[in-house]
Design an enzyme around this catalytic site. Structure first.
Site, mmCIF file in Angstrom:
data_model
loop_
_atom_site.group_PDB
_atom_site.id
_atom_site.type_symbol
_atom_site.label_atom_id
_atom_site.label_comp_id
_atom_site.label_asym_id
_atom_site.label_seq_id
_atom_site.Cartn_x
_atom_site.Cartn_y
_atom_site.Cartn_z
ATOM 1 N N TYR A 143 0.810 -1.215 0.000
ATOM 2 C CA TYR A 143 0.000 0.000 0.000
ATOM 3 C C TYR A 143 0.851 1.276 0.000
ATOM 4 C CZ TYR A 143 0.039 -0.696 5.198
ATOM 5 O OH TYR A 143 0.381 -0.908 6.505
ATOM 6 N N LYS A 158 4.539 4.752 4.649
ATOM 7 C CA LYS A 158 5.296 3.765 3.851
ATOM 8 C C LYS A 158 5.555 4.307 2.450
ATOM 9 C CE LYS A 158 5.404 0.121 6.755
ATOM 10 N NZ LYS A 158 6.650 -0.336 7.387
HETATM 11 C C1 HXC Z 1 -7.417 4.123 17.279
HETATM 12 C C2 HXC Z 1 -5.391 4.385 18.355
HETATM 13 C C3 HXC Z 1 -5.216 2.966 18.388
HETATM 14 C C4 HXC Z 1 -6.244 2.150 17.818
HETATM 15 C C5 HXC Z 1 -3.483 3.920 19.303
HETATM 16 N N1 HXC Z 1 -4.297 4.910 18.924
HETATM 17 N N2 HXC Z 1 -4.001 2.714 18.989
HETATM 18 N N3 HXC Z 1 -6.489 4.952 17.812
HETATM 19 N N4 HXC Z 1 -7.322 2.770 17.269
HETATM 20 N N5 HXC Z 1 -6.157 0.812 17.815
HETATM 21 C C6 HXC Z 1 -4.092 6.345 19.136
HETATM 22 C C7 HXC Z 1 -4.129 6.673 20.620
HETATM 23 O O1 HXC Z 1 -5.455 6.793 21.066
HETATM 24 C C8 HXC Z 1 -3.368 7.995 20.662
HETATM 25 O O2 HXC Z 1 -4.155 9.071 20.216
HETATM 26 C C9 HXC Z 1 -2.303 7.789 19.590
HETATM 27 O O3 HXC Z 1 -2.792 6.747 18.716
HETATM 28 C C10 HXC Z 1 -0.975 7.366 20.159
HETATM 29 O O4 HXC Z 1 -1.188 6.202 20.927
HETATM 30 P P1 HXC Z 1 -0.149 5.714 22.043
HETATM 31 O O5 HXC Z 1 -0.578 4.386 22.538
HETATM 32 O O6 HXC Z 1 0.076 6.800 23.047
HETATM 33 O O7 HXC Z 1 1.165 5.646 21.169
HETATM 34 P P2 HXC Z 1 2.481 4.860 21.374
HETATM 35 O O8 HXC Z 1 2.591 4.293 22.768
HETATM 36 O O9 HXC Z 1 3.517 5.759 20.909
HETATM 37 O O10 HXC Z 1 2.310 3.599 20.369
HETATM 38 C C11 HXC Z 1 2.399 3.735 18.994
HETATM 39 C C12 HXC Z 1 1.397 2.802 18.298
HETATM 40 C C13 HXC Z 1 1.469 1.391 18.859
HETATM 41 C C14 HXC Z 1 1.658 2.843 16.792
HETATM 42 C C15 HXC Z 1 -0.033 3.354 18.539
HETATM 43 O O11 HXC Z 1 0.477 0.567 18.288
HETATM 44 C C16 HXC Z 1 2.824 0.790 18.661
HETATM 45 O O12 HXC Z 1 3.770 1.140 19.364
HETATM 46 N N6 HXC Z 1 3.004 -0.159 17.743
HETATM 47 C C17 HXC Z 1 4.284 -0.794 17.455
HETATM 48 C C18 HXC Z 1 4.129 -2.162 16.939
HETATM 49 C C19 HXC Z 1 3.272 -2.287 15.707
HETATM 50 O O13 HXC Z 1 2.280 -1.566 15.543
HETATM 51 N N7 HXC Z 1 3.596 -3.215 14.827
HETATM 52 C C20 HXC Z 1 2.769 -3.497 13.637
HETATM 53 C C21 HXC Z 1 3.360 -2.951 12.444
HETATM 54 S S1 HXC Z 1 2.553 -3.622 11.035
HETATM 55 P P3 HXC Z 1 -5.003 10.040 21.239
HETATM 56 O O14 HXC Z 1 -5.648 10.990 20.309
HETATM 57 O O15 HXC Z 1 -5.961 9.161 21.965
HETATM 58 O O16 HXC Z 1 -3.971 10.671 22.149
HETATM 59 C C22 HXC Z 1 2.911 -2.668 9.710
HETATM 60 C C23 HXC Z 1 2.530 -3.085 8.303
HETATM 61 C C24 HXC Z 1 1.553 -4.197 8.180
HETATM 62 O O17 HXC Z 1 3.464 -1.666 9.854
HETATM 63 C C25 HXC Z 1 1.264 -4.510 6.745
HETATM 64 C C26 HXC Z 1 0.370 -5.692 6.578
HETATM 65 C C27 HXC Z 1 0.094 -6.065 5.132
#
Ligand code: HXC
Length: 255
Positions: A143, A158
């Site tokens: 994507y 990305k």
């Molecule tokens: C809606 C969300 C949410 C969700 C977080 N937020 N999760 N909103 N639905 N499921 C919002 C929060 O409410 C907050 O906004 C803001 O995002 C930041 O959230 P935090 O939890 O404070 O952020 P942080 O601790 O920095 O975490 C970052 C993250 C987290 C991206 C949200 O998921 C993370 O650390 N992920 C790392 C691992 C990961 O995601 N791996 C997968 C990658 S897969 P507000 O407004 O409430 O303050 C990939 C490609 C896949 O990249 C391709 C497949 C084909």
């Protein structure tokens, strides 16, 4: 990769961990980074087998430029050099575009787009100063050039990383013979992406149905491809994005 040093961001789980394992098997020394020390330590033992001295962990956040500078300094102090950088750290979650908060947008853009640039810039400066013809490997997604409905933050980031890949391939390739390439994985089993994006049975079935080869990819397959791209065998590959998705993104016509 014998005795070469590779940094893999987000290396404590999913594809990062499998790439680290493969590189260690191929004789490399590997630095894995992540935000959680416990997870990094657990991954280190799993990756290293009997070669714990070949794996080094650094607790850091790719969103913090000071952390990124420390990552480079610590790697050089510990292993003496850097030859490969894999920008694997990512953040993602499913959200309709209209409901995505500003913080949600910012956090994914910060991890994926800014983090990739901060790491590439810092490692690139070290390579340029020391005349090292290093390799950057970025992890994107199909994507990046297709639509990413439900993940507008990740798709936009990305897409930026893909353009960054091609830009550095030309800019640093031309001047310094640094190669920059990317892999675009499709749905891969045992990864954070699969867990997050295909959590319901229905979503998992829809995904499987969308892949012409009818299965998820294996993280070992991504690791083998990453190893090839970083190796001398791919020394003429620069600015390329290799898709490994079972043909999923081409499958736009349901039959
Ligand atoms: C809606 C969300 C949410 C969700 C977080 N937020 N999760 N909103 N639905 N499921 C919002 C929060 O409410 C907050 O906004 C803001 O995002 C930041 O959230 P935090 O939890 O404070 O952020 P942080 O601790 O920095 O975490 C970052 C993250 C987290 C991206 C949200 O998921 C993370 O650390 N992920 C790392 C691992 C990961 O995601 N791996 C997968 C990658 S897969 P507000 O407004 O409430 O303050 C990939 C490609 C896949 O990249 C391709 C497949 C084909």
């Amino acid at each position: 990769m014998q005795n070469e040093v590779a940094i893999i961001t987000g290396g404590s789980n999913g594809m990062g961990k499998f790439m680290a394992k493969k590189f260690v098997e191929e004789g490399a020394k590997v630095v894995i980074t992540g935000r959680n020390e416990e997870r990094l330590e657990a991954a280190k033992n799993e990756i290293a087998g009997g070669s714990v001295d070949r794996v080094y962990t650094i607790v850091m956040d790719v969103r913090e430029p000071e952390d990124v500078a420390r990552m480079v300094e610590e790697t050089i102090n510990h292993f003496g050099s850097i030859h490969h950088l894999v920008n694997n750290a990512a953040g993602n979650f499913v959200s309709p575009a209209e409901k995505l908060s500003v913080n949600g947008w910012d956090s994914v853009i910060d991890i994926v787009l800014n983090g990739t640039f901060y790491c590439s810039r810092e490692v690139g400066q070290y390579w340029i100063e020391n005349k090292i013809q290093g390799n950057i490997l970025n992890i994107v997604a199909t994507y990046a050039w297709n639509a990413g409905a439900g993940v507008i933050h990740s798709a936009s980031a990305k897409s930026g990383v893909l353009t960054m890949t091609r830009t550095l391939a030309v800019e640093w390739g031309h001047k310094y013979k640094i190669r920059t390439n990317a892999i675009a994985p499709g749905p891969i089993e045992r990864t954070g992406g699969a867990e997050k994006l295909f959590e319901s049975e229905q979503a998992a079935k829809r995904t499987l149905d969308s892949v012409p080869l009818g299965r998820l990819g294996k993280p070992e397959e991504i690791a083998d491809l990453a190893h090839f791209i970083l190796s001398e065998k791919a020394s003429y590959m620069n600015g390329e994005v290799v898709t490994l998705d079972g043909g999923q993104w081409l499958n736009s016509f349901p039959f």
